[in-house]
Write a protein that holds these residues in place. Structure first.
Motif, PDB file in Angstrom:
ATOM      1  N   UNK A   5      -8.815   4.105 -10.464  1.00 20.32           N
ATOM      2  CA  UNK A   5      -7.390   3.957 -10.782  1.00 20.32           C
ATOM      3  C   UNK A   5      -6.992   4.951 -11.868  1.00 20.32           C
ATOM      4  N   UNK A   6      -5.712   5.301 -11.904  1.00 20.75           N
ATOM      5  CA  UNK A   6      -5.184   6.147 -12.974  1.00 20.75           C
ATOM      6  C   UNK A   6      -4.661   5.228 -14.076  1.00 20.75           C
ATOM      7  N   UNK A   7      -5.236   5.314 -15.247  1.00 19.25           N
ATOM      8  CA  UNK A   7      -4.946   4.344 -16.307  1.00 19.25           C
ATOM      9  C   UNK A   7      -4.452   4.975 -17.604  1.00 19.25           C
ATOM     10  N   UNK A   8      -4.128   6.248 -17.606  1.00 17.83           N
ATOM     11  CA  UNK A   8      -3.720   6.920 -18.835  1.00 17.83           C
ATOM     12  C   UNK A   8      -2.554   6.202 -19.512  1.00 17.83           C
ATOM     13  N   UNK A   9      -2.748   5.833 -20.767  1.00 23.22           N
ATOM     14  CA  UNK A   9      -1.713   5.197 -21.594  1.00 23.22           C
ATOM     15  C   UNK A   9      -1.238   3.849 -21.058  1.00 23.22           C
ATOM     16  N   UNK A  54      -0.433   4.562 -14.786  1.00 24.85           N
ATOM     17  CA  UNK A  54      -0.127   5.365 -15.967  1.00 24.85           C
ATOM     18  C   UNK A  54       1.059   4.767 -16.727  1.00 24.85           C
ATOM     19  N   UNK A  55       0.866   4.511 -18.008  1.00 29.46           N
ATOM     20  CA  UNK A  55       1.907   3.943 -18.881  1.00 29.46           C
ATOM     21  C   UNK A  55       2.456   2.612 -18.357  1.00 29.46           C
ATOM     22  N   UNK A  56       1.643   1.907 -17.576  1.00 33.03           N
ATOM     23  CA  UNK A  56       2.047   0.597 -17.053  1.00 33.03           C
ATOM     24  C   UNK A  56       1.693  -0.494 -18.065  1.00 33.03           C
ATOM     25  N   UNK A  57       2.588  -1.433 -18.279  1.00 34.11           N
ATOM     26  CA  UNK A  57       2.342  -2.558 -19.184  1.00 34.11           C
ATOM     27  C   UNK A  57       1.662  -3.677 -18.388  1.00 34.11           C
ATOM     28  N   UNK A  58       0.397  -3.907 -18.677  1.00 35.46           N
ATOM     29  CA  UNK A  58      -0.407  -4.871 -17.922  1.00 35.46           C
ATOM     30  C   UNK A  58      -0.781  -6.097 -18.751  1.00 35.46           C
ATOM     31  N   UNK A  59      -0.172  -6.272 -19.877  1.00 37.00           N
ATOM     32  CA  UNK A  59      -0.577  -7.340 -20.794  1.00 37.00           C
ATOM     33  C   UNK A  59      -0.510  -8.727 -20.149  1.00 37.00           C
ATOM     34  N   UNK A  60      -1.596  -9.479 -20.331  1.00 35.51           N
ATOM     35  CA  UNK A  60      -1.646 -10.850 -19.844  1.00 35.51           C
ATOM     36  C   UNK A  60      -2.005 -10.988 -18.379  1.00 35.51           C
ATOM     37  N   UNK A 112       0.820  -1.196   0.000  1.00 40.22           N
ATOM     38  CA  UNK A 112       0.000   0.000   0.000  1.00 40.22           C
ATOM     39  C   UNK A 112       0.862   1.258   0.000  1.00 40.22           C
ATOM     40  N   UNK A 113       0.592   2.150  -0.964  1.00 41.24           N
ATOM     41  CA  UNK A 113       1.320   3.407  -1.045  1.00 41.24           C
ATOM     42  C   UNK A 113       2.755   3.295  -1.519  1.00 41.24           C
ATOM     43  N   UNK A 114       3.165   2.119  -1.963  1.00 46.46           N
ATOM     44  CA  UNK A 114       4.559   1.914  -2.364  1.00 46.46           C
ATOM     45  C   UNK A 114       4.888   2.623  -3.673  1.00 46.46           C
ATOM     46  N   UNK A 115       6.132   3.075  -3.787  1.00 50.50           N
ATOM     47  CA  UNK A 115       6.625   3.672  -5.031  1.00 50.50           C
ATOM     48  C   UNK A 115       7.208   2.548  -5.877  1.00 50.50           C
ATOM     49  N   UNK A 154       2.147   3.594  -6.533  1.00 53.69           N
ATOM     50  CA  UNK A 154       2.523   4.267  -7.773  1.00 53.69           C
ATOM     51  C   UNK A 154       3.241   3.273  -8.682  1.00 53.69           C
ATOM     52  N   UNK A 155       2.502   2.734  -9.650  1.00 55.26           N
ATOM     53  CA  UNK A 155       3.054   1.753 -10.587  1.00 55.26           C
ATOM     54  C   UNK A 155       3.242   2.355 -11.975  1.00 55.26           C
ATOM     55  N   UNK A 156       3.407   3.661 -12.033  1.00 62.84           N
ATOM     56  CA  UNK A 156       3.581   4.327 -13.324  1.00 62.84           C
ATOM     57  C   UNK A 156       4.801   3.764 -14.051  1.00 62.84           C
ATOM     58  N   UNK A 157       4.615   3.474 -15.336  1.00 59.46           N
ATOM     59  CA  UNK A 157       5.684   2.975 -16.205  1.00 59.46           C
ATOM     60  C   UNK A 157       6.286   1.658 -15.723  1.00 59.46           C
ATOM     61  N   UNK A 158       5.560   0.948 -14.868  1.00 55.66           N
ATOM     62  CA  UNK A 158       6.014  -0.374 -14.440  1.00 55.66           C
ATOM     63  C   UNK A 158       5.567  -1.418 -15.463  1.00 55.66           C
ATOM     64  N   UNK A 159       6.026  -2.649 -15.282  1.00 58.09           N
ATOM     65  CA  UNK A 159       5.579  -3.761 -16.118  1.00 58.09           C
ATOM     66  C   UNK A 159       5.027  -4.850 -15.203  1.00 58.09           C
ATOM     67  N   UNK A 160       3.734  -5.090 -15.309  1.00 50.98           N
ATOM     68  CA  UNK A 160       3.077  -6.163 -14.563  1.00 50.98           C
ATOM     69  C   UNK A 160       2.523  -7.124 -15.605  1.00 50.98           C
TER      70      UNK A 160
END
Length: 197
Positions: free
Chosen positions: A173-177, A156-162, A111-114, A134-140
């Protein structure tokens, strides 16, 4: 020879670059320990507490950190491969750029992790707490997020494929891009009450 260490406190230890194999630590406390560039393989930490421990550039393979508490620890460029962290919590810890491949991180408290720019691939993260993380630009990628707590998460800009997005409420949630695949798009649309034909 494997051994089990129970209830011990390790304080101000310098284990830089050391290798840990197959031992089990139960209910131990690690305070201000230097584990930079250290490695674990088949090592188990159960119900342990880590405070101000440096895990920088450490490598962990087929190890387990079960119901452990990490407070003000540093995981800069740490890698976890096939590890179990079920029920562990991270508080005020530096977790980027962290790389995780395989393993089970279910019920982990983040919770609340960067987590900007971190990479999780093929990880089981059922009911993980990512509230306001904050999972911005992360890959999950290919991550099992079923039952996850995702309220206020930044993707934001997180890769969530699969990944399993059945627990995601797009309205909170913030989901932009963010990047998703076609099957996930259907799930998100259905969550929004849309009909996909």
């Amino acid at each position: 020879m494997t051994k089990t260490i129970e209830g011990e406190t390790f304080r101000n230890e310098d284990w830089y670059g050391d290798e840990f194999t197959d031992n089990t630590y139960v209910g131990c406390t690690f305070l201000h320990v230097d584990l930079m560039e250290a490695s674990t393989r088949g090592t188990v930490f159960q119900g342990c507490t880590f405070g101000n421990v440096k895990f920088n550039a450490s490598r962990h393979t087929d190890s387990a950190f079960l119901r452990c508490a990490f407070t003000r620890c540093n995981f800069f460029e740490a890698e976890f491969t096939g590890c179990k962290l079920v029920g562990s919590t991270f508080t005020d810890s530096a977790l980027r750029p962290l790389r995780v491949s395989g393993g089970d991180w279910s019920f982990v408290g983040l919770s609340g992790a960067d987590l900007r720019g971190v990479t999780f691939t093929g990880v089981r993260m059922r009911e993980v707490d990512l509230t306001a993380a904050n999972c911005a630009e992360a890959a999950l990628i290919d991550v099992d997020l079923s039952g996850a707590q995702l309220h206020g998460v930044n993707l934001v800009r997180c890769d969530l494929r699969g990944s399993d997005l059945s627990a995601l409420d797009p309205g909170t949630a913030q989901l932009t891009d963010a990047i998703i695949d076609a099957a996930q798009a259907v799930v998100v649309a259905q969550t929004l009450g849309l009909q996909v034909r």
